[in-house]
Design a protein around this motif. Structure first.
Motif: not given
Length: 551
Positions: A21-32, A157-161, A165-167
């Protein structure tokens, strides 16, 4: 070679969700990534009671509790017992965490919609000297909604990201290797497991459908501890606690297997304090299990008589709810892996709380009416279920029958009926006055001086053999595996270190995999409510640090 994301997060539990969630808030693309199916999204935090350690909170002040940062830090140091060279980073993490718990932790969570049950609990209260282990004051804040309620904002937060397309959520991805390019870890390899319809917590298939390789600028390990893997628990069991018990229950599902720790170690990570672990001594077998060897912890009030396997009282200050590690140490020295609570109907109705979201449907479902019913006569529904069906419960009308039932449970004649009577009657004679020399009786009176305990956690002092409080009840208590207190060594930016103390470039760690921060923020013992909070704090730290490093 092209990157697949900015950051790869391994493990979709609370720490992993917080970091993502913190990474996505900063605009980073994440694979979880997570080896379990989507049904287990959120990991073992879902099953938790949702207790959080807060310092000098409004909830405490409303309950007339005077807390402070200085008192909390004194309690943490007395509990942790840091005494190793490798405790340097864990101690610095502990300082930072107490600052967080006394500072922005509550407001940060409230800003996301998290609310707390108004009565603050007093778990792990120690019972030794002022600078010894345990909480000096109640600090156990129960999340309204328990574990699922705490997970909600981070899942949201993660599902919204993910919708933005960020997560990229990838379930059934099991990591087996980390690799580096030019000295920086940037590659994650592993196996894609076959799809599974296993419900949350149930064992899922380990059949392999294929392999994967992914690249990113950084990797965050949030894969959890070893509590579901009894082979690793026994391997890590400290010599100072003797031999591990022959029979243990599991407080966490089997997927909490610790295998990712070895993967990180093979990639050059420093693993420290593996012999420090937090296993509960008040475990009962779940009569309606979700996973193998499913155990539930009793969060007891102070009134039950605690006996070892042969019927002897545990020594001072090993009373219910006082010193988990001290009790575990004593039990292991007896040569038996189980103990007993002896109590009666009145005590069990008032003092037995079963840990876990599924054992507290009123709090988990945010039912005000359900919570208010706890003040009415009668045990809570889940406790009644264990009384009727639980394999560790014995109910009898007299001590002779109770002793026979206890011996029948263990298939050993370890409890002498006459000695049991002498022990119970000696304790009961201490209840003839509002004062006593029995320190457990003194502790009961002391607990009721706190309004929260008097209202919902501590029965009015009375004789166990009081006919008005019948029937008599004995509960066999088992060792319950739970948390790893050691793990991947990290600096204050959650960067994983190598055994030489240098940073392992590109790798971060958080949650239980990092010993909840630094590789062992709790030291030898934990103050209750610091596990979920440790996931939040270390996950947030890792996410923010990795976001800055990948800008």
């Amino acid at each position: 070679m092209a990157l697949d994301a900015d950051v790869i997060v391994i493990g979709a539990g609370l720490a992993g969700l917080t970091a993502t969630a913190e990474l996505a808030d900063a605009g980073r693309k994440v694979i979880l990534l997570d080896q379990e199916p989507a049904a287990s999204f959120g990991g073992q935090a879902h099953w938790s009671f949702g207790g959080l350690f807060l310092v000098d909170s409004p909830e405490q002040r409303r309950m007339r509790i005077r807390d402070s940062h200085a008192l909390a830090w004194q309690d943490w140091l007395g509990t942790a017992g840091f005494d190793r060279p490798e405790d340097a980073w864990p101690r610095r993490w502990a300082e930072a965490y107490v600052d967080f718990a006394a500072g922005e932790k509550r407001s940060w969570l409230r800003g996301m919609g998290v609310r707390f049950f108004p009565v603050v609990g007093w778990a792990e209260r120690g019972g030794l000297l002022a600078d010894g282990p345990g909480n000096s004051v109640p600090r156990f804040h129960i999340t309204w909604g328990t574990g699922p309620g705490l997970l909600e904002p981070f899942v949201r937060r993660v599902r919204a990201a993910a919708a933005r397309g960020l997560v990229d959520l990838r379930f059934r991805y099991r990591v087996t290797g980390l690799a580096a390019t030019a000295g920086v870890t940037d590659t994650v390899t592993g196996e894609v497991l076959v799809p599974s319809t296993a419900a949350r917590g149930e064992a899922s298939s380990r059949e392999v459908a294929g392999r994967f390789e992914l690249r990113a600028q950084a990797v965050i390990v949030t894969s959890g501890g070893i509590g579901g893997n009894h082979e690793l628990v026994r391997k890590a069991w400290p010599a100072r606690l003797g031999s591990p018990p022959a029979r243990m229950l599991s407080g966490v599902p089997a997927h909490v297997d610790g295998l990712m720790l070895d993967v990180a170690g093979a990639a050059g990570a420093s693993l420290i304090n593996g012999d420090r672990m937090w296993h509960y001594t008040e475990g009962i077998e779940n009569w309606d299990p979700i996973w193998a060897r499913h155990g539930i912890r009793i969060l007891p009030g102070p009134s039950s008589l605690w006996l070892d396997a042969t019927g002897r009282r545990l020594p001072v200050p090993l009373f219910p709810g006082f010193d988990t590690l001290g009790t575990l140490d004593h039990i292991m020295a007896t040569g038996h892996g189980h103990t007993w609570f002896v109590l009666n109907r009145r005590i069990i109705e008032k003092e037995f709380t079963l840990s876990g979201s599924e054992q507290n449907p009123d709090l988990t479902g945010r039912s005000v009416r359900g919570v208010l019913r706890r003040a009415l006569p009668g045990a809570p529904g889940p406790v009644k279920g264990h009384l009727r069906h639980g394999p560790d419960f014995v109910v009898a009308s007299n001590l002779a029958d109770l002793a026979r039932g206890m011996n029948a449970k263990t298939r050993e004649a370890l409890i002498d009926p006459d000695e049991l009577r002498r022990t119970v009657e000696a304790r009961d004679r201490q209840l003839a006055n509002p004062f006593a020399k029995d320190l457990q009786v003194t502790a009961i009176h002391g607990a009721r001086r706190y309004l929260g305990d008097k209202l919902v956690r501590t029965a009015a002092p009375h004789r166990i053999l009081d006919p008005a409080a019948a029937p008599l009840i004995a509960v066999r208590l088992n060792i319950l595996t739970r948390k790893s207190l050691g793990g991947l060594e990290t600096d204050l930016a959650a960067r994983v270190l190598r055994p030489d103390g240098e940073v392992l470039p590109g790798v971060y760690a958080a949650g239980e995999a990092a010993g909840f921060g630094g590789g062992g923020v709790h030291g030898y013992r934990s103050l209750e409510g610091t596990f979920l909070g440790g996931c939040l704090f270390s996950g947030r730290t890792a996410g923010r640090a990795a976001a800055e490093a990948t800008a």
